[in-house]
Design a protein around this motif. Structure first.
Motif, PDB file in Angstrom:
ATOM      1  N   SER A 125       0.918  -1.083  -0.157  1.00 57.92           N
ATOM      2  CA  SER A 125      -0.088   0.224   0.130  1.00 57.92           C
ATOM      3  C   SER A 125       0.851   1.117   0.205  1.00 57.92           C
ATOM      4  N   GLU A 126       0.288   2.330  -0.413  1.00 58.64           N
ATOM      5  CA  GLU A 126       1.098   3.432  -0.344  1.00 58.64           C
ATOM      6  C   GLU A 126       1.556   3.827   1.032  1.00 58.64           C
ATOM      7  N   ALA A 127       0.848   3.487   2.154  1.00 63.09           N
ATOM      8  CA  ALA A 127       1.314   3.734   3.657  1.00 63.09           C
ATOM      9  C   ALA A 127       2.638   3.131   3.910  1.00 63.09           C
ATOM     10  N   GLU A 128       2.290   1.841   3.409  1.00 64.89           N
ATOM     11  CA  GLU A 128       3.660   0.876   3.491  1.00 64.89           C
ATOM     12  C   GLU A 128       4.913   1.243   2.751  1.00 64.89           C
ATOM     13  N   GLN A 129       4.779   1.745   1.634  1.00 62.55           N
ATOM     14  CA  GLN A 129       5.671   2.220   0.649  1.00 62.55           C
ATOM     15  C   GLN A 129       6.183   3.581   1.302  1.00 62.55           C
ATOM     16  N   TYR A 130       5.477   4.371   1.739  1.00 63.82           N
ATOM     17  CA  TYR A 130       6.162   5.698   2.391  1.00 63.82           C
ATOM     18  C   TYR A 130       7.179   5.271   3.402  1.00 63.82           C
ATOM     19  N   VAL A 131       6.838   4.160   4.355  1.00 64.57           N
ATOM     20  CA  VAL A 131       7.675   4.052   5.369  1.00 64.57           C
ATOM     21  C   VAL A 131       9.019   3.389   4.927  1.00 64.57           C
ATOM     22  N   SER A 132       8.957   2.461   3.602  1.00 71.73           N
ATOM     23  CA  SER A 132      10.163   2.013   2.797  1.00 71.73           C
ATOM     24  C   SER A 132      10.750   3.367   2.531  1.00 71.73           C
ATOM     25  N   LEU A 133      10.324   4.117   1.836  1.00 70.73           N
ATOM     26  CA  LEU A 133      11.208   5.302   1.413  1.00 70.73           C
ATOM     27  C   LEU A 133      11.567   6.016   2.353  1.00 70.73           C
ATOM     28  N   GLN A 134      11.137   6.220   3.381  1.00 66.53           N
ATOM     29  CA  GLN A 134      11.681   6.957   4.656  1.00 66.53           C
ATOM     30  C   GLN A 134      12.912   6.402   5.072  1.00 66.53           C
ATOM     31  N   THR A 135      12.909   4.935   5.031  1.00 70.81           N
ATOM     32  CA  THR A 135      13.970   4.125   5.498  1.00 70.81           C
ATOM     33  C   THR A 135      14.949   4.315   4.618  1.00 70.81           C
ATOM     34  N   ALA A 136      14.784   4.119   3.478  1.00 71.80           N
ATOM     35  CA  ALA A 136      15.992   4.417   2.214  1.00 71.80           C
ATOM     36  C   ALA A 136      16.636   5.758   2.358  1.00 71.80           C
ATOM     37  N   ALA A 137      15.756   6.596   2.407  1.00 72.53           N
ATOM     38  CA  ALA A 137      16.195   8.051   2.627  1.00 72.53           C
ATOM     39  C   ALA A 137      17.110   8.430   3.616  1.00 72.53           C
ATOM     40  N   ALA A 138      17.210   7.574   4.816  1.00 72.16           N
ATOM     41  CA  ALA A 138      18.087   7.826   5.823  1.00 72.16           C
ATOM     42  C   ALA A 138      19.305   6.906   5.570  1.00 72.16           C
ATOM     43  N   SER A 139      19.395   6.303   4.682  1.00 76.45           N
ATOM     44  CA  SER A 139      20.657   5.347   4.371  1.00 76.45           C
ATOM     45  C   SER A 139      21.924   6.225   3.783  1.00 76.45           C
ATOM     46  N   ASP A 140      23.094   5.402   4.121  1.00 71.74           N
ATOM     47  CA  ASP A 140      24.188   5.962   3.519  1.00 71.74           C
ATOM     48  C   ASP A 140      24.176   6.433   2.004  1.00 71.74           C
ATOM     49  N   VAL A 141      23.524   5.532   1.385  1.00 71.27           N
ATOM     50  CA  VAL A 141      23.606   5.573  -0.302  1.00 71.27           C
ATOM     51  C   VAL A 141      22.991   7.017  -0.621  1.00 71.27           C
ATOM     52  N   VAL A 142      21.780   7.198  -0.011  1.00 69.10           N
ATOM     53  CA  VAL A 142      21.004   8.557  -0.413  1.00 69.10           C
ATOM     54  C   VAL A 142      21.907   9.669   0.378  1.00 69.10           C
ATOM     55  N   ALA A 143      22.468   9.470   1.360  1.00 70.57           N
ATOM     56  CA  ALA A 143      23.520  10.634   1.881  1.00 70.57           C
ATOM     57  C   ALA A 143      24.642  10.884   1.084  1.00 70.57           C
ATOM     58  N   GLU A 144      25.094   9.941   0.311  1.00 67.29           N
ATOM     59  CA  GLU A 144      26.104  10.010  -0.823  1.00 67.29           C
ATOM     60  C   GLU A 144      25.663  10.729  -1.909  1.00 67.29           C
ATOM     61  N   MET A 145      24.503  10.475  -2.366  1.00 62.62           N
ATOM     62  CA  MET A 145      23.693  11.120  -3.508  1.00 62.62           C
ATOM     63  C   MET A 145      23.449  12.627  -3.203  1.00 62.62           C
ATOM     64  N   THR A 146      23.061  12.776  -1.989  1.00 57.35           N
ATOM     65  CA  THR A 146      22.832  14.401  -1.620  1.00 57.35           C
ATOM     66  C   THR A 146      23.984  15.015  -1.914  1.00 57.35           C
ATOM     67  N   GLU A 147      24.851  14.551  -1.271  1.00 57.17           N
ATOM     68  CA  GLU A 147      26.187  15.546  -0.966  1.00 57.17           C
ATOM     69  C   GLU A 147      26.921  15.571  -2.812  1.00 57.17           C
ATOM     70  N   GLU A 148      26.768  14.629  -3.364  1.00 63.05           N
ATOM     71  CA  GLU A 148      27.098  14.329  -4.786  1.00 63.05           C
ATOM     72  C   GLU A 148      26.242  15.486  -5.731  1.00 63.05           C
ATOM     73  N   MET A 149      24.921  15.477  -5.487  1.00 63.95           N
ATOM     74  CA  MET A 149      24.041  16.330  -6.320  1.00 63.95           C
ATOM     75  C   MET A 149      24.507  17.687  -5.916  1.00 63.95           C
ATOM     76  N   ALA A 150      24.521  17.977  -4.593  1.00 67.43           N
ATOM     77  CA  ALA A 150      24.735  19.470  -4.111  1.00 67.43           C
ATOM     78  C   ALA A 150      26.214  20.027  -4.899  1.00 67.43           C
ATOM     79  N   ALA A 151      27.073  19.093  -4.578  1.00 70.08           N
ATOM     80  CA  ALA A 151      28.506  19.585  -5.127  1.00 70.08           C
ATOM     81  C   ALA A 151      28.632  19.507  -6.712  1.00 70.08           C
ATOM     82  N   GLU A 152      28.156  18.768  -7.261  1.00 74.69           N
ATOM     83  CA  GLU A 152      28.489  18.591  -8.990  1.00 74.69           C
ATOM     84  C   GLU A 152      27.144  19.153  -9.848  1.00 74.69           C
ATOM     85  N   GLN A 153      25.987  19.385  -9.240  1.00 76.31           N
ATOM     86  CA  GLN A 153      24.831  19.840  -9.870  1.00 76.31           C
ATOM     87  C   GLN A 153      24.326  21.256  -9.274  1.00 76.31           C
TER      88      GLN A 153
END
Length: 347
Positions: A125-153
Motif C-alpha cells: 500500500s502507499e502507507a507501507e511504501q512511504y515507510v520504505s521510502l523514509q527508511t531508504a532516505a536515511a541510508s548512506d547511499v542516499v546521503a552520498e547522492m545528496t552531497e554529490e548532487m549538491a557539489a556537482e549539480q
C-alpha cells in the motif's frame, strides 16, 4: 563579506559554471549572522493538491520558527515554468526550492532515476511504501547522492520524501483490462526518458509534454491518455477529458525538495537546520494527506463517471522485469550498484 555580497558571489560562481564548492567561504563568512531572507518555492501541481498544502505548511512553520525573519513565497501550478525550468532556476540561484520528481531530476543527475524505476519501493500500500521510502532516505547511499548532487549539480536535496503517490494510467479510448490492452495507446509522460521505460515495456507509446499542457492535449486528442496518482487526476479534473482509469502503480513517486546550493551556502547553520526541519515536518504532513487522498480519490473518480479497472500486479511486474538493468546498459551515467543499494536499504 556581508550576506548580500556573499549571496551575489555565490550566484556569480554558479552562473559562470565554477564549482559551487567555492561558495563554502560565503557560508563561513555568514557565520552566526542569520539575516532576513525570502525563500521562493515552486512546483508544477495545482493549488488544490496535497503538495500545495505541504508548501503552505512549510511556509507557516519556518515563518513562525524564525519570527518572520525568514519568509516564504510559493509559486504553484507551473507559474515559474515547467519542472525542468524550475530545476534550472534552482541550479542558477534564481529560485530557492523546487519540489520536483526524481524522473525529471534524472535528466540532470542520472542516479535520481533510481527512485523512478518500476516497482522500486517496497510495500503493498502507499502507507507501507512511504515507510520504505523514509527508511531508504536515511541510508548512506542516499546521503552520498545528496552531497554529490549538491557539489556537482548545484542543487541540494533537503528532503527526498514528499509523497506523491503511485502513478496510474488513464485514457479516452478503451477500458484497460490487461497489459495487452495498453498496446498502441499514445500516453503523455513528463519530459524525462526514465518515464518512458515502464510504459514502453507495457506496450504503450509515449509523448513527453509539460504538465501545464496536459489537459488541452487530452481534450484535443493530441494524446490518448496519461499517468498520474489518483489525487492529481482528480484535482486537475482530468476525468472531464478521460473516461477510463487503470490502476497500475507502475511507478511510485515522491517529490524531492531541492534547494539551490549557491543560496544554501549563504545561509547560517541555524537557518539551514531550521529549513531542513521545516521541510521534513511539512513533507510528513503533506505525505499523510497525499496517501489518504489518493485512496479516496479513486472512489470519487468512479462517482464522477470514470470506468476503473485494476490490473494484475504480477503481470505488470513481469512486463517490466529487468528495467533497471536495461536502463543501466543504455545509460552509462546510471549506477546499477547504487540502485541495488537503495533497494536493500528499504529493509
Amino acid at each position: 563579506m556581508n550576506r548580500t555580497k556573499a549571496f551575489i558571489a555565490c550566484i556569480t560562481v554558479s552562473l559562470t559554471g565554477i564549482a559551487v564548492s567555492g561558495c563554502a567561504s560565503a557560508s563561513e563568512a555568514a557565520g552566526d549572522d542569520c539575516g532576513e531572507h525570502t525563500i521562493k518555492i515552486g512546483h508544477a501541481i495545482a493549488t488544490t493538491s496535497p503538495l500545495q498544502v505541504g508548501a503552505e505548511e512549510f511556509q507557516s512553520i519556518i515563518e513562525e520558527e524564525t519570527d518572520g525573519r525568514l519568509t516564504v513565497e510559493i509559486f504553484p501550478a507551473s507559474q515559474l515554468g515547467s519542472e525542468t525550468d524550475m530545476i534550472e532556476q534552482v541550479r542558477s540561484g534564481a529560485l530557492d526550492i523546487v519540489l520536483a520528481s526524481p524522473a525529471v531530476i534524472s535528466n540532470t543527475y542520472p542516479d535520481a532515476a533510481i527512485l523512478a524505476m518500476p516497482f522500486v519501493i517496497d510495500g503493498d500500500s502507499e502507507a507501507e511504501q512511504y515507510v520504505s521510502l523514509q527508511t531508504a532516505a536515511a541510508s548512506d547511499v542516499v546521503a552520498e547522492m545528496t552531497e554529490e548532487m549538491a557539489a556537482e549539480q548545484g542543487m541540494r536535496p533537503v528532503d527526498w520524501t514528499w509523497w506523491y503517490g503511485n502513478r496510474h494510467i488513464t485514457n479516452g479510448v478503451r477500458a484497460i483490462e490487461s497489459v495487452d490492452d495498453l498496446a498502441g495507446l499514445k500516453l503523455r509522460t513528463p519530459d524525462a526518458p526514465i518515464h518512458f521505460l515502464a510504459l514502453e515495456a507495457l506496450g504503450a507509446s509515449v509523448t513527453p509534454l509539460a504538465f501545464n499542457e496536459l489537459y488541452l492535449a487530452l481534450q484535443t486528442g493530441t494524446v490518448d491518455g496519461q499517468e498520474n496518482p489518483a489525487s492529481t487526476i482528480e484535482t486537475t479534473k482530468l476525468y472531464e477529458v478521460q473516461d477510463y482509469l487503470a490502476v497500475t502503480g507502475h511507478m511510485t513517486q515522491a517529490e524531492i525538495a531541492l534547494f539551490s546550493e549557491s543560496i544554501w551556502q549563504t545561509l547560517c547553520a541555524a537557518d539551514q537546520e531550521a529549513i531542513t526541519s521545516a521541510l521534513q515536518a511539512a513533507g510528513q504532513v503533506q505525505s499523510e494527506i497525499a496517501i489518504a487522498e489518493n485512496a479516496a480519490a479513486l472512489d470519487r473518480l468512479e462517482e464522477a463517471g470514470m470506468q476503473i479497472t485494476v490490473l494484475d500486479q504480477a503481470d505488470l511486474r513481469a512486463a517490466t522485469e529487468g528495467a533497471a538493468e536495461k536502463w543501466a546498459a543504455d545509460n552509462p551515467g546510471f549506477s546499477l550498484e547504487r540502485y541495488e543499494a537503495f533497494v536493500a536499504a528499504q529493509s
